[in-house]
Design a protein around this motif. Structure first.
Motif, short mmCIF file in Angstrom:
data_model
loop_
_atom_site.label_atom_id
_atom_site.label_comp_id
_atom_site.label_asym_id
_atom_site.label_seq_id
_atom_site.Cartn_x
_atom_site.Cartn_y
_atom_site.Cartn_z
N ARG A 69 38.51 47.21 40.07
CA ARG A 69 39.72 46.59 39.55
C ARG A 69 39.36 45.33 38.79
O ARG A 69 38.92 44.34 39.37
CB ARG A 69 40.63 46.23 40.73
N GLY A 70 39.49 45.37 37.46
CA GLY A 70 39.23 44.18 36.67
C GLY A 70 40.32 43.15 36.86
O GLY A 70 41.49 43.49 37.05
N ILE A 71 39.94 41.87 36.79
CA ILE A 71 40.91 40.80 36.89
C ILE A 71 40.73 39.86 35.71
O ILE A 71 39.67 39.82 35.09
CB ILE A 71 40.77 40.01 38.22
N PRO A 72 41.76 39.09 35.37
CA PRO A 72 41.63 38.16 34.24
C PRO A 72 40.60 37.09 34.52
O PRO A 72 40.31 36.76 35.68
CB PRO A 72 43.05 37.57 34.11
N LEU A 73 40.01 36.55 33.48
CA LEU A 73 39.06 35.44 33.52
C LEU A 73 37.67 35.82 34.03
O LEU A 73 36.79 34.99 34.11
CB LEU A 73 39.60 34.26 34.35
N GLN A 74 37.47 37.10 34.38
CA GLN A 74 36.15 37.56 34.83
C GLN A 74 35.78 38.88 34.18
O GLN A 74 35.20 39.76 34.82
CB GLN A 74 36.12 37.69 36.36
N SER A 75 36.06 39.02 32.91
CA SER A 75 35.79 40.31 32.24
C SER A 75 34.30 40.63 32.20
O SER A 75 33.91 41.81 32.28
CB SER A 75 36.38 40.32 30.83
N VAL A 76 33.44 39.62 32.10
CA VAL A 76 31.99 39.88 32.07
C VAL A 76 31.54 40.51 33.38
O VAL A 76 30.89 41.56 33.41
CB VAL A 76 31.21 38.57 31.81
N TYR A 77 31.88 39.88 34.47
CA TYR A 77 31.48 40.35 35.79
C TYR A 77 32.10 41.71 36.09
O TYR A 77 31.41 42.63 36.57
CB TYR A 77 31.91 39.32 36.84
N CYS A 78 33.39 41.85 35.82
CA CYS A 78 34.07 43.11 36.12
C CYS A 78 33.49 44.26 35.30
O CYS A 78 33.27 45.36 35.83
CB CYS A 78 35.57 42.98 35.84
#
Length: 332
Positions: A149-158
């Motif tokens: 589950r991607g979350i905002p502000l962490q697109s690189v990590y997700c």
């Protein structure tokens, strides 16, 4: 009946100079294992090595950038030369970037993916080259609920963690095709109290924090050690991880709207960020940063869900026996 003493294992942990990687190294050391610590921060590596030794393990600190395949391969050669054949390899190294997608430069994005995704690719390659030759060994990937589950502000990590799920699907199928006994386990983590939230690159107006509930890294470290002793495809750590993964599968659209409303504020404290603070994206931040982050007073030292997940077969068997006993009693 003669009980054989357990032989120490050779364990490699990447990202072992601080945070979860350091906690994982501690947990293996407590079993008396030989633990190779791979990371860039020399000061943190030396401190982690002393802690491994104090807990009964035999440490080997290796300064390495996991994004560089040649460095990882050289590190693996050194580990086997000085400690012996690698039994367990734990891919844990990562690089956090807290910023909205359009605020992240191409170089920052590339570097984050190189460390978090390609660092694990490089580790998997070095481990499997050796393990498949001996037809023995266990590769463990530290994953995340954000791998589903991607979350905002962490697109690189997700993005990197999602990509790792695809990588290991492929690798498992290839190992099965070859009839290999090498095992791969992904251990998916909840939000944890580690130093990444003050060391990661952040472009948010307030200081970064994990999305509650927050767990201490020792909870996750125990799960990694348990995984190394069992043949389990995946382990989910923490009730929040279970809820995030299942929620994404069942109601992804609703989560998009929910995270659009709450995902920014839940990842920031009330304290203003320091735009001049150093970060570890391109080079290590000097000093020893320890195992825990600044959220000890808000972090859970244990997970009620984890023992249920680790021992689900025994639990299911027990429930089945209880059900059978109840049925017999009812008939009487």
């Amino acid at each position: 009946m003669i009980r054989r003493e357990r032989q120490p294992k050779v364990v490699v942990v990447t990202g072992a100079s601080a945070g979860l990687g350091r906690a994982i190294a501690h947990a293996f050391a407590e079993r008396g294992d030989r633990v190779a610590l791979l990371a860039r921060n020399r000061t943190g590596l030396e401190a982690a090595a002393e802690e491994v030794r104090a807990r009964g393990g035999q440490p080997l600190a290796v300064e390495v950038d996991v994004a560089d395949d040649s460095q990882v391969e050289a590190a693996a050669e050194r580990v086997e030369r000085e400690l012996g054949p690698i039994d367990v390899w734990v891919n844990n190294a990562m690089a956090a970037v807290f910023a909205s997608f359009l605020e992240i430069t191409p170089d920052e994005y590339r570097r984050g993916v190189e460390v978090t995704f390609l660092g694990s690719v490089n580790g998997a390659r070095a481990a499997l080259r050796r393990m498949t030759e001996r037809d023995a060994g266990h590769l463990i990937q530290v994953g995340s609920s954000l791998a589903f589950r991607g979350i905002p502000l962490q697109s690189v990590y997700c993005a990197a963690k999602h990509a790792l799920n695809g990588l290991y699907d492929s690798l498992r199928a290839e190992l099965l095709h070859d009839g290999s006994r090498v095992q791969i386990t992904s251990v998916h983590m909840p939000a944890m109290n580690t130093p990444q939230f003050r060391l990661g690159l952040s472009k948010m107006p307030r200081r970064a924090q994990p999305v509650p509930p927050i767990y201490q890294p020792e909870v996750a470290a125990r799960a990694v050690v348990w995984a190394s002793e069992h043949r389990r495809r995946e382990i989910w750590v923490g009730a929040s991880t279970v809820g995030t993964i299942l929620g994404s599968r069942l109601a992804g659209g609703l989560l998009d709207h929910y995270l659009g409303r709450t995902g920014y504020s839940s990842q920031q404290t009330n304290e203003p960020a320091d735009p001049a603070a150093p970060n570890y994206l391109f080079s290590p931040v000097p000093g020893d940063h320890g195992t825990h982050g600044p959220f000890d007073d808000r972090s859970h030292p244990r997970s009620i869900q984890l023992p249920l997940s680790l021992h689900r077969r025994s639990l299911a068997a027990g429930l089945g026996l209880a059900g059978a006993a109840a049925a017999l009693a009812f008939r009487r």
